[in-house]
Design a protein around this motif. Structure first.
Motif, short mmCIF file in Angstrom:
data_model
loop_
_atom_site.label_atom_id
_atom_site.label_comp_id
_atom_site.label_asym_id
_atom_site.label_seq_id
_atom_site.Cartn_x
_atom_site.Cartn_y
_atom_site.Cartn_z
N LEU A 104 52.84 -10.39 78.32
CA LEU A 104 52.36 -10.20 76.95
C LEU A 104 51.05 -10.95 76.74
CD1 LEU A 104 55.69 -10.46 74.93
CD2 LEU A 104 54.34 -8.41 75.34
N TYR A 158 71.10 9.94 72.01
CA TYR A 158 69.84 9.71 71.32
C TYR A 158 69.76 10.59 70.07
CZ TYR A 158 67.14 6.80 74.58
OH TYR A 158 66.66 5.76 75.33
N PRO A 191 59.74 -8.29 76.93
CA PRO A 191 58.86 -8.33 78.11
C PRO A 191 58.59 -9.77 78.53
CG PRO A 191 57.98 -6.89 76.40
CD PRO A 191 59.11 -7.66 75.78
N LEU A 205 54.35 -0.30 78.91
CA LEU A 205 55.37 -0.34 77.85
C LEU A 205 55.29 -1.55 76.93
CD1 LEU A 205 58.43 1.01 79.85
CD2 LEU A 205 57.01 2.23 78.18
N PRO A 206 54.97 -2.75 77.45
CA PRO A 206 54.94 -3.91 76.54
C PRO A 206 53.86 -3.83 75.46
CG PRO A 206 55.24 -4.65 78.79
CD PRO A 206 54.88 -3.18 78.85
N ILE A 225 48.27 -8.98 78.26
CA ILE A 225 47.90 -7.84 77.42
C ILE A 225 47.07 -8.31 76.23
CG2 ILE A 225 48.86 -6.07 75.88
CD1 ILE A 225 51.20 -5.83 77.89
N CYS A 265 65.62 7.72 80.45
CA CYS A 265 65.15 7.41 79.10
C CYS A 265 65.72 6.08 78.61
CB CYS A 265 65.54 8.51 78.13
SG CYS A 265 64.80 10.12 78.51
N PHE A 301 53.78 -1.69 73.29
CA PHE A 301 54.45 -1.15 72.12
C PHE A 301 55.57 -2.08 71.64
CE2 PHE A 301 52.18 2.71 72.53
CZ PHE A 301 52.10 3.01 73.88
N ALA A 302 55.82 -2.04 70.33
CA ALA A 302 56.95 -2.79 69.78
C ALA A 302 58.25 -2.08 70.05
CB ALA A 302 56.76 -2.97 68.27
N SER A 303 58.17 -0.76 70.13
CA SER A 303 59.39 0.02 70.37
C SER A 303 59.01 1.40 70.87
CB SER A 303 60.21 0.13 69.08
OG SER A 303 61.47 0.70 69.34
N HIS A 304 59.90 2.06 71.52
CA HIS A 304 59.68 3.43 71.98
C HIS A 304 61.03 4.09 72.21
CE1 HIS A 304 60.23 1.29 75.76
NE2 HIS A 304 59.17 0.58 75.46
N HIS A 305 61.04 5.42 72.15
CA HIS A 305 62.27 6.17 72.41
C HIS A 305 61.89 7.49 73.05
CE1 HIS A 305 66.56 5.80 70.56
NE2 HIS A 305 66.34 4.87 71.45
N HIS A 306 62.48 7.81 74.18
CA HIS A 306 62.16 9.01 74.96
C HIS A 306 63.34 9.97 74.92
CE1 HIS A 306 59.22 6.14 76.46
NE2 HIS A 306 58.55 7.14 77.02
N ALA A 310 65.84 2.29 66.98
CA ALA A 310 64.65 1.78 67.68
C ALA A 310 63.48 1.64 66.71
CB ALA A 310 64.28 2.71 68.82
N ASP A 357 63.68 2.68 77.70
CA ASP A 357 63.61 2.24 76.31
C ASP A 357 64.23 0.87 76.09
OD1 ASP A 357 64.10 5.65 75.16
OD2 ASP A 357 62.24 4.55 75.55
N GLU A 358 65.09 0.46 76.98
CA GLU A 358 65.69 -0.87 76.87
C GLU A 358 64.93 -1.88 77.72
OE1 GLU A 358 69.79 -0.33 77.90
OE2 GLU A 358 70.23 0.85 76.10
N LEU A 359 63.83 -1.42 78.37
CA LEU A 359 63.06 -2.27 79.29
C LEU A 359 63.97 -2.87 80.36
CD1 LEU A 359 60.38 -4.11 77.13
CD2 LEU A 359 60.18 -2.01 78.44
N TRP A 389 58.35 8.91 71.42
CA TRP A 389 57.84 8.21 70.24
C TRP A 389 57.56 6.77 70.61
CZ3 TRP A 389 60.61 4.07 68.18
CH2 TRP A 389 60.11 3.54 66.98
N ASP A 420 52.07 5.54 64.69
CA ASP A 420 52.93 5.75 65.84
C ASP A 420 52.29 6.78 66.78
OD1 ASP A 420 56.06 5.69 63.91
OD2 ASP A 420 54.66 4.11 64.51
N GLY A 443 68.92 -3.06 71.43
CA GLY A 443 69.08 -3.97 72.56
C GLY A 443 67.95 -3.88 73.55
N ARG A 444 66.71 -3.63 73.05
CA ARG A 444 65.54 -3.61 73.95
C ARG A 444 65.26 -5.03 74.41
NH1 ARG A 444 59.57 -3.68 73.18
NH2 ARG A 444 58.57 -2.19 74.58
N ARG A 445 65.08 -5.18 75.71
CA ARG A 445 64.83 -6.51 76.26
C ARG A 445 63.42 -6.96 75.94
NH1 ARG A 445 67.95 -5.76 82.10
NH2 ARG A 445 69.74 -4.68 81.20
N ASN A 486 69.96 13.49 75.26
CA ASN A 486 70.31 12.39 76.19
C ASN A 486 71.76 11.96 76.03
OD1 ASN A 486 67.49 12.58 75.87
ND2 ASN A 486 67.14 10.42 76.23
N GLN A 506 55.98 3.03 68.92
CA GLN A 506 55.54 2.30 67.73
C GLN A 506 54.77 1.06 68.17
OE1 GLN A 506 58.50 0.19 65.10
NE2 GLN A 506 57.87 1.79 63.68
#
Lengths: 168, 142
Positions: free
Chosen positions: A158, A95, A153, B64-65, A161, B22, B67-72, A136, B26-28, B96, B107, A149-151, A79, B98
């Motif tokens: 949440l 990545y 939800p 997606l929410p 869910i 990706c 998961f606590a984290s993911h990476h494609h 990550a 992954d950053e939502l 991946w 995972d 820097g993941r935003r 990536n 988590q």
């Protein structure tokens, strides 16, 4: 040469640089890793690995020490996304999946991460002028890393869910 | 720009598009994610079929929410130009995920393939179709 072709060739050269970094790291060649950086480079692999440092001498020293703590490593990059800022500088996000074998029966250390880079064209070709790590997630260790820097939800989502999980 | 340079530039633009897929995921960054697709995109993740970008966003918002984290990671990219401004592609995908610590789950790692179609629009290349499948389904039956 067409400017578009020059740009494509630069893109490939920087990609080769990124691949060379991985190859030299994984074959334990710290001096060759350091030679991929500019004289005024800045690197930061997170607080657990010394934080921010300046200059290729510290790149070599840091690689030599840190990589010696592992029996083997494998750094996979994908990536690759580059943005050129003029003819001789660029920034990039790449990545990374990195596997590290500790040996002695300890679990492998893995990170799912990205490199945040700046590149400069020098007389010897493109070089890293800045390399930082954002992570990550990790397994096999609890090192301190900057995130990606993941935003967050939507809290209402949440909650939805959470209720769905509780109801089975 | 000659034809060869044009094709190389288009190949890079398509690779950039999938890298952006990706990264926005992954950053939502769902606004950024949606902008990568045509409005009438055809998306499938295994047996799940999602028609149109609005339905795709709704699907992702519900997935997606968790998961606590993911990476494609997209790699092994092959691109075939079919006609002007349209290409098919095939790639590997390593994904991946988590779970939140309180879930106490290992995972989730998926090894798969993306196959799809991209089209060139006035705003650049966009994903018109993306079909995800699992690596386990790639090998011929014994």
């Amino acid at each position: 040469m067409e400017p578009e072709l020059r740009r494509l060739l630069d893109h490939q050269e920087i990609t080769d640089l990124i691949h060379d970094y991985c190859a030299y790291v994984d074959t334990y060649q710290p001096a060759k890793v350091a030679a991929l950086f500019t004289a005024d480079c800045i690197t930061d692999y997170g607080p657990s690995f010394g934080g921010e440092s300046v200059g290729p001498e510290l790149v070599e020293k840091g690689c030599a020490y840190t990589l010696a703590t592992f029996e083997a490593t494998s750094h996979h990059v994908t990536n690759i996304r580059l943005h050129f800022e003029g003819d001789d500088t660029a920034r990039g996000v790449t990545y990374l999946y990195a596997w590290h074998k500790l040996g002695d029966g300890k679990p492998d250390f893995q990170i799912w991460a990205r490199y945040l880079d700046r590149f400069t064209r020098t007389l010897e070709g493109w070089r890293f002028s800045e390399r930082r790590l954002g992570v990550a997630g990790q397994a096999g260790a609890r090192n301190d890393f900057p995130g990606i820097g993941r935003r967050s939800p939507d809290p209402a989502l949440l909650e939805k869910i959470r209720k769905r999980r509780e109801s089975g | 720009m000659n034809d060869s340079t044009r094709e190389l530039a288009d190949r890079q633009a398509i690779a950039d598009l999938l890298a952006d897929y990706c990264r926005t995921l992954d950053e939502l960054n769902m606004d950024g994610f949606a902008a990568l697709f045509t409005p009438d995109c055809d998306v499938r993740y295994g047996p799940v079929c999602v028609d149109g970008v609005d339905a795709l966003l709704e699907f992702m918002a519900g997935t997606l929410p968790r998961f606590a984290s993911h990476h494609h990671y997209v790699s092994n990219l092959r691109i075939v130009f079919e006609i002007a401004k349209r290409a098919s592609f095939e790639s590997y995908i390593y994904a991946w995920h988590q779970y939140p610590p309180k879930k106490r789950r290992d995972d989730m790692i998926l090894h798969g393939r993306y196959r799809g179609v991209v089209v060139e629009t006035p705003d650049g290349w966009r994903i018109a179709a993306l079909h995800g499948s699992m690596a386990e389904d790639e090998r011929p039956s014994a």
